[in-house]
Enzyme design. Structure first.
Site: not given
Ligand code: AGP
Length: 608
Positions: A481, A504
């Site tokens: 958000e 990652h």
């Protein structure tokens, strides 16, 4: 929010009332109406839709009279319709009134009045007030209003006229603003300064618990218990545009700042502290089935999708019901599996988002029971679902959603407690959660009182080109958000990620030019987040951390901290999002962006 205008004096009321209502159109509404005393009786004209529809219905007919009330309605109880529009009247139409706010105990009052022979025309809470005043009326309108309001629980900005006392307007305030405009041989009343500025800049502001008797030549202020109150007449200097924004520079900032009140409104009448649970009347008939649901799917878009993720974590933690959150736009096209006992909840501020509406229809086609969590009463999504819960956050004008988001999370917390208490959550735990919810507006207000640290960061980082937002658990959706707020109003690229996902891939982006915002409050994943912060620091990354106030360790680790008060983990997102709303806002302002209407965006995406 509804708009109220009243007039008493030497001019014809109708044009003044219509002009005042038009100046409040920006607030959003779904119907409009007038009540004018014509020398013999009170004439009421009202219509669903915009003021233009009301004028079309009037068809040039002049409603004669120098005493009147006008109203634009933002529906809270009862769908938008002509009959539900204000003004509302008592049985014989001797009393007419307009109202902003929510009468929490209107059903109990209504049942009592029906036993006394009152017949109701509408499903609104407001009409109850008209009958209550009628029941109390014994020749003194002020006294009747005071006696009626003594029985009311809830909020009101109220204006009342009576054809037996056509020399006055009675106005009363509790939790919903009212201002009196003082003229020469005439006086005005409004819920919003914008409505009366063209006529007078001399204003008397009513405070909660006050009631005013307004005649053409005088204003008397009292308390509900009839104690006299001395008020000063203030001179208004703000221009119209500033007034519409509540004195703030943008609607978005106004809506960020009104969150303490909108959170209260979202919880109003829904907290059962003694029982340690909540009450959601809108879904009462589905409570049993929902508590036994095998699966809940939430469909939404954008910010509403972020609040849905928080709802997933809450409902699974407290009610142990499996929840999946789906992008509505994906759900609708992938032939989703809907089996017996599946509930689909659509979350939408506007209630008009095309993808969410389509996803809902697909879910219904496949046999799901559908519920809605919307802000706009009677919106398409609200009407498409079998039941739902309204946010009561008032119109959200800024394209970037702020108060609706925190109200969505609040309503989801109410739902999680309600379901949890049917699935083993203890009364003691429930009471604790309800108490923390009740205290939340104060904590939000505390954050909003000190925006300086956020402004300093905005100045420092306004020219960066990329941001990364990271969080874990309940704070992961806040990372999403916060990133969305920044990119949609400042046009800076920003990505939200689960903090653990950084290794990652995104860690390749880290360098001295990439600010990384961590939502790092002290919860179960705190130590892991500390490790992530050290990984960023080791690569010359700059760390901004939203953290629990007094977190000394974080103050040492992060380059900059934005402290927020502590509450229960499941409610921390409502606090941690506030600094991120403000950070995005101040950066966008510094970059000269159109904060309320960002490029390429619409407030309601009604196209696919
Ligand atoms: C949020 O700031 C955006 N304006 C946008 O993502 C919005 O949340 C989305 O379009 C969904 O709107 P809705 O809640 O009205 O369905």
């Amino acid at each position: 929010m509804c708009g109220i205008i009243g007039y008493i004096g030497k001019q014809q009321a109708m044009s003044i009332l219509l002009s005042g209502l038009k100046r409040m159109e920006y607030r959003g509404y779904d119907s409009a109406g007038l009540a004018i005393y014509d020398g013999k009786e009170i004439i009421v004209k009202k219509e669903v839709g915009k003021i233009a529809q009301l004028e079309k219905m009037l068809n040039g007919h002049l409603m004669n009279g120098q005493l009147g009330l006008g109203h634009t309605r933002w529906a809270t109880h009862g769908i938008p319709s002509q009959v539900n529009a204000h003004p509302h009247i008592d049985r014989e139409g001797h009393i007419a009134l307009v109202h902003n706010g929510i009468v929490e105990n209107y059903m109990a009052l209504r049942h009592r009045l029906e036993k006394l022979g009152h017949k109701f025309r509408t499903e609104t809470d407001t009409e109850t007030l008209a009958h209550l005043i009628e029941e109390a009326y014994e020749g003194d309108l002020l006294e009747a209003v005071q006696m009626a309001l003594a029985q009311v629980r809830g909020t009101y900005g109220l204006a009342v006229i009576c054809d037996k006392e056509p020399d006055k307007i009675i106005a009363a305030r509790m939790g919903s603003p009212l201002v009196i405009g003082v003229g020469e041989g005439e006086n005005f009343l409004a819920s919003d300064l914008a409505a009366i500025i063209p006529f007078t800049r001399n204003a008397i502001y009513l405070d909660d618990g006050e009631i005013a008797v307004i005649t053409a030549d005088s204003v008397q202020n009292r308390t509900l218990t009839n104690q006299k109150v001395l008020k000063t007449v203030e001179s208004v200097t703000m221009d119209l545009e500033q007034i519409e924004k509540g004195g703030y520079d943008h609607f978005m900032l106004k809506e960020i700042m009104e969150q303490p009140r909108t959170l209260e409104d979202s919880m109003r009448g829904r907290l059962l502290e003694e029982e340690g649970t909540t009450k959601l009347g809108g879904i009462r008939q589905f409570e049993d089935k929902l508590a036994d649901a095998r699966r809940i799917i939430i469909v939404a878009c954008g910010t509403s999708w972020h609040s849905s993720l928080i709802g997933e974590y809450m409902i699974e933690e407290f009610a142990r019901i499996p929840v999946e959150v789906e992008y509505a736009s994906e759900f609708r096209y992938r032939d989703p599996i809907i089996d017996e006992g599946t509930f689909v909840i659509a979350i939408s501020q506007s209630g008009e988002t095309a993808d969410t509406l389509a996803a809902l229809k697909e879910a219904r086609r496949k046999g799901a029971i559908t519920l809605g969590i919307c802000n706009v009463v009677g919106s398409s999504i609200a009407r498409e679902t079998e039941a739902g819960i309204y946010l009561h956050a008032g119109p959200e004008i800024g394209v970037a959603s702020t108060k609706a988001f925190t109200s969505q999370v609040t309503v989801l917390a109410l739902l999680a407690i309600l379901l949890g208490r049917r699935k083993g959550l203890s009364a003691a735990q429930g009471r604790w959660m309800v108490r923390e919810l009740k205290n939340l507006p104060l904590l939000v207000a505390k954050i909003l009182e000190n925006t300086e640290p956020i402004k300093i960061l905005a100045e420092k980082f306004k020219d960066r080109h990329n941001f990364l937002y990271l969080g874990r658990g309940y704070n992961f959706p806040i990372a999403l958000e916060g990133a969305l707020k920044l990119k949609e109003i400042s046009y800076i690229h920003a990505e939200g990620y689960p903090a653990a996902e950084m290794k990652h891939g995104p860690i390749a982006l880290i360098d001295k030019d990439m600010p990384v915002v961590f939502i790092a409050t002290q919860d179960g994943t705190y130590e892991k987040v500390i490790s992530n912060i050290e990984e960023v620091k080791a690569r010359q990354g700059t760390v901004i951390a939203v953290c629990t106030e007094g977190d000394v360790e974080m103050a040492e680790k992060a380059d900059y901290i934005l402290e927020i008060p502590r509450t229960m983990n499941f409610l921390m997102p409502i606090l941690s999002v506030i600094p991120l709303q403000l950070l995005a806002y101040y950066i966008a302002v510094l970059r000269g962006c159109n904060v309320d209407q960002p490029r390429n965006l619409a407030k309601s995406v009604t196209v696919e």
